[in-house]
Scaffold this active site. Structure first.
Site, PDB file in Angstrom:
ATOM      1  N   HIS A  28       0.840  -1.204   0.000  1.00 52.27           N
ATOM      2  CA  HIS A  28       0.000   0.000   0.000  1.00 52.27           C
ATOM      3  C   HIS A  28       0.880   1.261   0.000  1.00 52.27           C
ATOM      4  CE1 HIS A  28      -3.229   2.800   1.277  1.00 52.27           C
ATOM      5  NE2 HIS A  28      -2.276   3.316   2.033  1.00 52.27           N
ATOM      6  N   GLU A  29       1.913   1.262   0.847  1.00 53.99           N
ATOM      7  CA  GLU A  29       2.809   2.435   0.893  1.00 53.99           C
ATOM      8  C   GLU A  29       3.532   2.586  -0.440  1.00 53.99           C
ATOM      9  OE1 GLU A  29       2.257   4.451   3.123  1.00 53.99           O
ATOM     10  OE2 GLU A  29       1.191   3.143   4.492  1.00 53.99           O
ATOM     11  N   HIS A  46       1.541   4.556  -2.797  1.00 53.15           N
ATOM     12  CA  HIS A  46       1.716   6.006  -2.671  1.00 53.15           C
ATOM     13  C   HIS A  46       2.969   6.470  -3.427  1.00 53.15           C
ATOM     14  CE1 HIS A  46      -1.609   6.690  -0.049  1.00 53.15           C
ATOM     15  NE2 HIS A  46      -1.135   5.970   0.956  1.00 53.15           N
TER      16      HIS A  46
HETATM   17 ZN   LIG Z   1      -2.043   5.253   2.615  1.00 53.82          ZN
END
Ligand SMILES: [Zn+2]
Length: 235
Positions: A104-105, A108
Protein backbone atom coordinates in the site's frame (compact mmCIF):
# COMPACT_ATOMS: atom_id res chain seq x y z
CA UNK A 1 -31.95 32.54 24.95
CA UNK A 2 -28.75 30.51 25.43
CA UNK A 3 -25.77 32.44 26.61
CA UNK A 4 -22.85 32.29 24.17
CA UNK A 5 -20.58 30.23 26.40
CA UNK A 6 -23.24 27.62 27.04
CA UNK A 7 -23.53 27.22 23.28
CA UNK A 8 -20.31 25.16 23.52
CA UNK A 9 -21.98 22.64 25.83
CA UNK A 10 -25.20 22.25 23.90
CA UNK A 11 -26.86 19.03 22.63
CA UNK A 12 -25.14 19.24 19.23
CA UNK A 13 -22.03 18.07 21.08
CA UNK A 14 -23.47 14.60 20.47
CA UNK A 15 -22.25 14.98 16.86
CA UNK A 16 -18.68 15.31 18.09
CA UNK A 17 -19.12 12.25 20.29
CA UNK A 18 -20.58 10.22 17.39
CA UNK A 19 -17.55 11.18 15.29
CA UNK A 20 -15.22 10.14 18.07
CA UNK A 21 -16.97 6.78 18.44
CA UNK A 22 -16.80 6.17 14.67
CA UNK A 23 -13.06 6.87 14.69
CA UNK A 24 -12.52 4.57 17.67
CA UNK A 25 -14.54 1.79 16.03
CA UNK A 26 -12.59 2.12 12.76
CA UNK A 27 -9.30 2.10 14.61
CA UNK A 28 -10.31 -0.99 16.60
CA UNK A 29 -11.43 -2.71 13.40
CA UNK A 30 -8.16 -2.09 11.54
CA UNK A 31 -6.13 -3.27 14.54
CA UNK A 32 -8.09 -6.51 14.89
CA UNK A 33 -8.10 -7.16 11.12
CA UNK A 34 -4.35 -6.57 10.93
CA UNK A 35 -3.77 -8.84 13.93
CA UNK A 36 -5.89 -11.57 12.31
CA UNK A 37 -3.98 -11.58 9.02
CA UNK A 38 -0.65 -11.04 10.71
CA UNK A 39 -0.95 -14.70 11.70
CA UNK A 40 -0.89 -15.90 8.05
CA UNK A 41 2.63 -16.18 6.68
CA UNK A 42 2.85 -15.24 2.99
CA UNK A 43 3.86 -18.31 0.97
CA UNK A 44 6.42 -16.25 -0.95
CA UNK A 45 8.27 -15.72 2.36
CA UNK A 46 9.03 -12.05 1.68
CA UNK A 47 9.03 -9.53 4.53
CA UNK A 48 7.40 -6.11 4.33
CA UNK A 49 10.80 -4.57 3.59
CA UNK A 50 11.80 -7.00 0.85
CA UNK A 51 8.33 -6.77 -0.70
CA UNK A 52 8.54 -2.94 -0.73
CA UNK A 53 12.04 -2.94 -2.24
CA UNK A 54 10.95 -5.45 -4.87
CA UNK A 55 7.80 -3.51 -5.80
CA UNK A 56 9.67 -0.18 -6.03
CA UNK A 57 12.28 -1.78 -8.27
CA UNK A 58 9.62 -3.44 -10.45
CA UNK A 59 7.83 -0.09 -10.74
CA UNK A 60 11.01 1.60 -11.98
CA UNK A 61 11.28 3.78 -8.84
CA UNK A 62 14.96 4.16 -7.91
CA UNK A 63 14.88 7.34 -5.82
CA UNK A 64 12.84 6.01 -2.86
CA UNK A 65 14.52 4.28 0.09
CA UNK A 66 12.83 1.95 2.58
CA UNK A 67 13.36 2.58 6.31
CA UNK A 68 12.10 0.94 9.51
CA UNK A 69 10.35 3.26 11.98
CA UNK A 70 9.08 2.77 15.53
CA UNK A 71 5.43 2.24 16.36
CA UNK A 72 2.52 0.08 15.38
CA UNK A 73 0.83 0.71 12.00
CA UNK A 74 2.79 3.95 11.67
CA UNK A 75 3.72 3.00 8.10
CA UNK A 76 3.83 5.91 5.68
CA UNK A 77 5.29 7.19 2.46
CA UNK A 78 7.01 10.57 2.69
CA UNK A 79 7.07 12.24 -0.71
CA UNK A 80 9.11 15.14 0.68
CA UNK A 81 12.27 13.14 1.34
CA UNK A 82 11.31 10.12 -0.82
CA UNK A 83 11.29 7.63 2.02
CA UNK A 84 8.99 4.68 2.51
CA UNK A 85 8.78 4.14 6.25
CA UNK A 86 7.63 0.79 7.56
CA UNK A 87 6.78 0.17 11.21
CA UNK A 88 8.84 -2.55 12.88
CA UNK A 89 5.92 -4.96 12.83
CA UNK A 90 5.52 -4.51 9.06
CA UNK A 91 9.18 -4.24 8.08
CA UNK A 92 10.35 -7.57 9.48
CA UNK A 93 7.18 -9.61 9.22
CA UNK A 94 6.38 -12.08 6.43
CA UNK A 95 2.66 -12.04 7.16
CA UNK A 96 0.15 -11.29 4.41
CA UNK A 97 -0.94 -8.25 6.46
CA UNK A 98 2.61 -6.85 6.54
CA UNK A 99 3.18 -7.46 2.84
CA UNK A 100 -0.16 -5.78 2.09
CA UNK A 101 0.61 -2.67 4.15
CA UNK A 102 4.10 -2.42 2.61
CA UNK A 103 2.58 -2.68 -0.88
CA UNK A 104 0.00 0.00 0.00
CA UNK A 105 2.81 2.44 0.89
CA UNK A 106 4.49 1.52 -2.42
CA UNK A 107 1.18 2.48 -4.04
CA UNK A 108 1.72 6.01 -2.67
CA UNK A 109 5.28 6.03 -4.05
CA UNK A 110 3.89 5.07 -7.47
CA UNK A 111 1.25 7.83 -7.19
CA UNK A 112 4.04 10.30 -6.45
CA UNK A 113 6.22 9.06 -9.32
CA UNK A 114 3.33 9.26 -11.79
CA UNK A 115 2.03 12.66 -10.56
CA UNK A 116 -1.33 11.20 -9.55
CA UNK A 117 -3.57 14.31 -9.49
CA UNK A 118 -5.48 13.70 -6.19
CA UNK A 119 -2.13 13.23 -4.39
CA UNK A 120 -0.84 16.54 -5.81
CA UNK A 121 -4.06 18.25 -4.75
CA UNK A 122 -3.82 16.72 -1.28
CA UNK A 123 -0.23 17.98 -0.86
CA UNK A 124 -1.32 21.45 -1.98
CA UNK A 125 -4.19 21.52 0.55
CA UNK A 126 -2.08 20.46 3.58
CA UNK A 127 -0.83 23.95 4.61
CA UNK A 128 -4.24 25.62 4.35
CA UNK A 129 -5.97 22.68 6.07
CA UNK A 130 -3.48 22.87 8.95
CA UNK A 131 -3.88 26.64 9.18
CA UNK A 132 -7.67 26.35 8.94
CA UNK A 133 -8.03 23.75 11.66
CA UNK A 134 -5.70 25.55 14.08
CA UNK A 135 -7.22 29.02 13.65
CA UNK A 136 -10.93 28.22 13.15
CA UNK A 137 -11.93 27.46 16.77
CA UNK A 138 -10.07 30.47 18.27
CA UNK A 139 -11.73 32.70 15.63
CA UNK A 140 -15.18 31.30 16.38
CA UNK A 141 -14.59 31.69 20.12
CA UNK A 142 -13.50 35.32 19.69
CA UNK A 143 -16.54 35.90 17.47
CA UNK A 144 -18.82 34.47 20.19
CA UNK A 145 -17.15 36.52 22.92
CA UNK A 146 -17.53 39.66 20.80
CA UNK A 147 -21.30 39.29 21.03
CA UNK A 148 -21.79 36.79 18.19
CA UNK A 149 -19.72 38.61 15.60
CA UNK A 150 -21.06 36.88 12.47
CA UNK A 151 -18.09 37.80 10.26
CA UNK A 152 -15.50 36.19 12.54
CA UNK A 153 -17.71 33.17 13.16
CA UNK A 154 -18.36 32.61 9.45
CA UNK A 155 -14.67 32.99 8.55
CA UNK A 156 -13.88 30.46 11.30
CA UNK A 157 -16.40 27.96 9.89
CA UNK A 158 -15.13 28.55 6.34
CA UNK A 159 -11.53 27.87 7.43
CA UNK A 160 -12.59 24.69 9.25
CA UNK A 161 -14.16 23.43 6.01
CA UNK A 162 -10.63 23.08 4.57
CA UNK A 163 -9.97 20.37 7.15
CA UNK A 164 -12.93 18.46 5.69
CA UNK A 165 -11.75 19.13 2.14
CA UNK A 166 -8.38 17.64 3.08
CA UNK A 167 -10.03 14.51 4.51
CA UNK A 168 -12.18 14.13 1.40
CA UNK A 169 -9.24 14.44 -1.00
CA UNK A 170 -7.38 11.88 1.13
CA UNK A 171 -10.02 9.24 0.34
CA UNK A 172 -9.27 8.70 -3.40
CA UNK A 173 -5.52 8.82 -2.59
CA UNK A 174 -5.90 6.02 -0.02
CA UNK A 175 -8.30 3.83 -2.00
CA UNK A 176 -6.17 4.19 -5.12
CA UNK A 177 -2.96 3.22 -3.25
CA UNK A 178 -4.66 0.05 -1.99
CA UNK A 179 -6.03 -0.71 -5.44
CA UNK A 180 -2.54 -0.40 -6.91
CA UNK A 181 -1.10 -2.53 -4.09
CA UNK A 182 -3.50 -5.41 -4.72
CA UNK A 183 -2.83 -5.34 -8.46
CA UNK A 184 0.96 -5.23 -7.99
CA UNK A 185 0.86 -8.06 -5.44
CA UNK A 186 -1.29 -10.37 -7.55
CA UNK A 187 0.51 -9.56 -10.82
CA UNK A 188 3.96 -9.78 -9.27
CA UNK A 189 3.43 -13.18 -7.67
CA UNK A 190 4.24 -11.95 -4.15
CA UNK A 191 0.88 -13.27 -2.96
CA UNK A 192 -1.03 -16.37 -3.98
CA UNK A 193 -4.62 -16.16 -5.24
CA UNK A 194 -6.03 -17.05 -1.79
CA UNK A 195 -3.79 -14.52 -0.03
CA UNK A 196 -5.04 -11.57 -2.10
CA UNK A 197 -8.54 -11.46 -0.49
CA UNK A 198 -6.90 -11.43 2.97
CA UNK A 199 -4.83 -8.39 2.03
CA UNK A 200 -7.91 -6.76 0.54
CA UNK A 201 -9.63 -7.08 3.94
CA UNK A 202 -6.67 -5.53 5.76
CA UNK A 203 -6.44 -2.62 3.32
CA UNK A 204 -10.20 -2.04 3.32
CA UNK A 205 -10.14 -1.88 7.12
CA UNK A 206 -7.28 0.63 6.93
CA UNK A 207 -9.20 2.74 4.40
CA UNK A 208 -12.23 2.80 6.72
CA UNK A 209 -10.19 4.76 9.27
CA UNK A 210 -9.93 7.56 6.67
CA UNK A 211 -13.66 7.35 5.98
CA UNK A 212 -14.34 7.60 9.72
CA UNK A 213 -11.98 10.59 10.02
CA UNK A 214 -13.78 12.36 7.17
CA UNK A 215 -17.17 11.61 8.74
CA UNK A 216 -16.00 12.87 12.14
CA UNK A 217 -14.77 16.11 10.58
CA UNK A 218 -18.03 16.46 8.64
CA UNK A 219 -20.02 16.04 11.87
CA UNK A 220 -17.90 18.73 13.56
CA UNK A 221 -18.51 21.09 10.64
CA UNK A 222 -22.22 20.28 10.70
CA UNK A 223 -22.28 21.11 14.40
CA UNK A 224 -20.63 24.48 13.80
CA UNK A 225 -23.14 25.24 11.05
CA UNK A 226 -26.10 24.25 13.25
CA UNK A 227 -24.77 26.37 16.11
CA UNK A 228 -23.54 29.41 14.26
CA UNK A 229 -24.28 29.06 10.56
CA UNK A 230 -27.53 31.01 10.41
CA UNK A 231 -27.73 34.77 10.49
CA UNK A 232 -29.53 34.54 13.81
CA UNK A 233 -28.92 37.32 16.27
CA UNK A 234 -30.48 35.65 19.29
CA UNK A 235 -27.95 36.32 22.02
ZN1 LIG B 1 -2.04 5.25 2.61
Amino acid sequence: MTSPIFAFFDPTYILVIVGLLLSMAASGYVNSTYAKYDRYRAQSGVTGTTAAEYILQQSGINNVSVHPIAGNLTDNYNGGNKTLNLSESTANSSSVAAVGVAAHECGHAVQDATNYAPMRLRTAIVPIANFGSSISFPLILVGVLMGMNQTLIHIGIFLFSFALLFQLVTLPVEFNASHRALRILSDGGLLTADEVPMVRRVLTAAALTYVAAALATFLQLLRLIILFGGNRDDN
